[in-house]
Design a protein around this motif. Structure first.
Motif, PDB file in Angstrom:
ATOM      1  N   SER A 259       0.835  -1.199   0.000  1.00 52.02           N
ATOM      2  CA  SER A 259       0.000   0.000   0.000  1.00 52.02           C
ATOM      3  C   SER A 259       0.869   1.248   0.000  1.00 52.02           C
ATOM      4  O   SER A 259       1.965   1.251   0.551  1.00 52.02           O
ATOM      5  CB  SER A 259      -0.915   0.013   1.222  1.00 52.02           C
TER       6      SER A 259
ATOM      7  N   VAL B 148      -5.100  -2.282  11.912  1.00 53.49           N
ATOM      8  CA  VAL B 148      -5.596  -2.522  10.558  1.00 53.49           C
ATOM      9  C   VAL B 148      -7.080  -2.809  10.681  1.00 53.49           C
ATOM     10  O   VAL B 148      -7.497  -3.646  11.484  1.00 53.49           O
ATOM     11  CB  VAL B 148      -4.871  -3.707   9.887  1.00 53.49           C
TER      12      VAL B 148
ATOM     13  N   ASP C  67      -9.322  -0.331   6.110  1.00 57.04           N
ATOM     14  CA  ASP C  67      -8.196  -0.565   5.207  1.00 57.04           C
ATOM     15  C   ASP C  67      -8.534  -1.631   4.175  1.00 57.04           C
ATOM     16  O   ASP C  67      -8.067  -1.581   3.032  1.00 57.04           O
ATOM     17  CB  ASP C  67      -6.973  -1.010   6.012  1.00 57.04           C
TER      18      ASP C  67
ATOM     19  N   PRO D 148     -11.536   2.034   1.165  1.00 56.18           N
ATOM     20  CA  PRO D 148     -10.499   1.066   1.529  1.00 56.18           C
ATOM     21  C   PRO D 148      -9.216   1.230   0.720  1.00 56.18           C
ATOM     22  O   PRO D 148      -9.219   1.780  -0.375  1.00 56.18           O
ATOM     23  CB  PRO D 148     -11.170  -0.266   1.203  1.00 56.18           C
ATOM     24  N   ARG D 149      -8.134   0.728   1.281  1.00 55.81           N
ATOM     25  CA  ARG D 149      -6.891   0.610   0.526  1.00 55.81           C
ATOM     26  C   ARG D 149      -6.899  -0.655  -0.333  1.00 55.81           C
ATOM     27  O   ARG D 149      -6.315  -0.699  -1.410  1.00 55.81           O
ATOM     28  CB  ARG D 149      -5.690   0.564   1.476  1.00 55.81           C
TER      29      ARG D 149
ATOM     30  N   ALA E 235      -0.058  -1.812   9.815  1.00 54.37           N
ATOM     31  CA  ALA E 235      -0.889  -0.698   9.367  1.00 54.37           C
ATOM     32  C   ALA E 235      -0.122   0.243   8.454  1.00 54.37           C
ATOM     33  O   ALA E 235      -0.651   0.741   7.458  1.00 54.37           O
ATOM     34  CB  ALA E 235      -1.432   0.066  10.583  1.00 54.37           C
TER      35      ALA E 235
ATOM     36  N   LEU F 186       1.058  -2.131   4.773  1.00 54.14           N
ATOM     37  CA  LEU F 186       0.076  -3.178   4.493  1.00 54.14           C
ATOM     38  C   LEU F 186       0.362  -3.764   3.115  1.00 54.14           C
ATOM     39  O   LEU F 186       0.473  -3.037   2.129  1.00 54.14           O
ATOM     40  CB  LEU F 186      -1.332  -2.590   4.538  1.00 54.14           C
TER      41      LEU F 186
END
Length: 363
Positions: free
Chosen positions: A9, A255, A281, A303-304, A349, A352
């Motif tokens: 990420s 997370v 996330d 979200p990621r 976190a 990620l």
């Protein structure tokens, strides 16, 4: 894992003190500037090669990654998810339609203990793999939705639990649980809003090329369903799915994950109204990426990583392109079990990462 390596990420964007650009000083037209740039590029290339070699080696050494957090199993057209809660231990959410595939996924993950198996609803593509989860594993409890529809699925789960001497319970909004570093709140189903679980005709996200859109224009749209109702659109069981808001403690922060079962727009809107802070996330995209989605949910979650659990060549048209675009438009990198195989989120976190591994690359 995939040959491209794990997806990482994005980190924080440069702050006010950052120089931006390539960070080089001086006139880039000067020979010294060109040499410095060339040296920097060479160093960067060497670092990338070293990282790639380490990753390639890791493919043959360890699966899953040792710090894995969440996994979406490759079980075909269905959901089977796992949250790591300890050594060889995971909370399992749904089991997919095939006991052998559910068992195979958990074996690959090294899961031998299941303190809790959550079944979001009783459609076959979420529960038929239960015997595979029970096979050779210590399962402490099975928790289900409060909607025992379809009755055949509910009866089968009760029979499997009884035969394995596993106690059962019912999830309800407001419930909070914790196992190891993983805690969660049950957001849905909410007994106070039961009327929202049986919508007449939920809104969709059609495009002119979608089969659903074409059939509606001809006035012939009907819900497409498996013989046991595993893929019904706009169904009560879908909208009674257990939804979990999960927090996983890591060394540099939490997370967050939102696991949504097959909930469709009526329930999605009700959840968002009751819980405006749904930011996460990782989003498990509802209902295998079907057309029945509330765009506001995706915007709120932002979200990621978005994971779509779906079977290749399924007859429902899942996932529809518009929903995939909706997920990526919310800022997420989208992973699909039909294309990517088993999807594993790992790391922390601040860093990620996602790794994927197809069935044909598994031993």
């Amino acid at each position: 894992m995939n040959e491209q390596g794990p997806w990482i990420s994005p980190g924080p964007e440069p702050g006010p003190g950052s120089r931006g650009g390539d960070g080089l000083r001086g006139d880039p037209n000067r020979s010294g500037g060109r040499k410095a740039a060339g040296a920097a590029l060479l160093i960067l290339l060497l670092i990338c090669i070293a990282a790639a070699l380490l990753f390639i080696r890791s493919q043959t050494v360890a699966w899953p990654p040792p710090d894995w957090i969440f996994a979406a199993c490759d079980v075909g057209q269905g959901d089977a998810l796992a949250l790591a809660v300890g050594p060889a231990e995971a909370v399992v959410i749904d089991t997919g339609p095939d006991p052998a595939k559910a068992d195979h996924c958990l074996t690959l993950l090294g899961v031998r203990k299941v303190p809790l198996l959550v079944l979001t609803h009783f459609h076959a593509d979420h529960i038929d793999g239960v015997p595979g989860v029970l096979k050779g594993r210590a399962v402490a409890e099975i928790e289900t939705t409060n909607d025992r529809d379809p009755p055949k699925g509910a009866s089968e789960v009760a029979a499997w639990a009884s035969a394995a001497s596993v106690p059962t319970s019912v999830a309800a909004a407001g419930e909070h649980r914790r196992f190891g570093p993983v805690s969660w709140d049950v957001l849905w189903p909410d007994p106070a809003a039961e009327s929202l679980t049986t919508p007449p005709t939920p809104p969709t996200l059609p495009t002119p090329s979608d089969p659903v859109h074409k059939s509606r224009r001809r006035g012939r749209h009907q819900p497409r369903a498996s013989p046991r109702g595993g893929g019904e659109e706009g169904s009560g069981p879908n909208n009674s799915s257990v939804v979990l808001q999960v927090t996983v403690a890591t060394r540099d922060g939490p997370v967050r994950l939102l696991l949504t079962g097959d909930v469709e727009p009526p329930s999605q809107a009700a959840i968002l109204a009751a819980h405006p802070d749904l930011a996460a996330d990782v989003l498990k995209v509802p209902h295998h990426g079907s057309a029945h989605q509330d765009p506001d949910l995706f915007a709120a979650v932002h979200p990621r990583v978005a994971v779509i659990s779906v079977g290749k060549g399924n007859t429902y048209g899942h996932p529809v392109p518009r929903t995939v675009a909706l997920a990526s438009g919310a800022g997420a990198r989208v992973f699909r079990t039909d294309d990517d195989g088993q999807v594993v989120v790992f790391g922390t976190a601040a860093r990620l990462r996602v790794a994927t591994r197809r069935q044909d690359s598994m031993p």
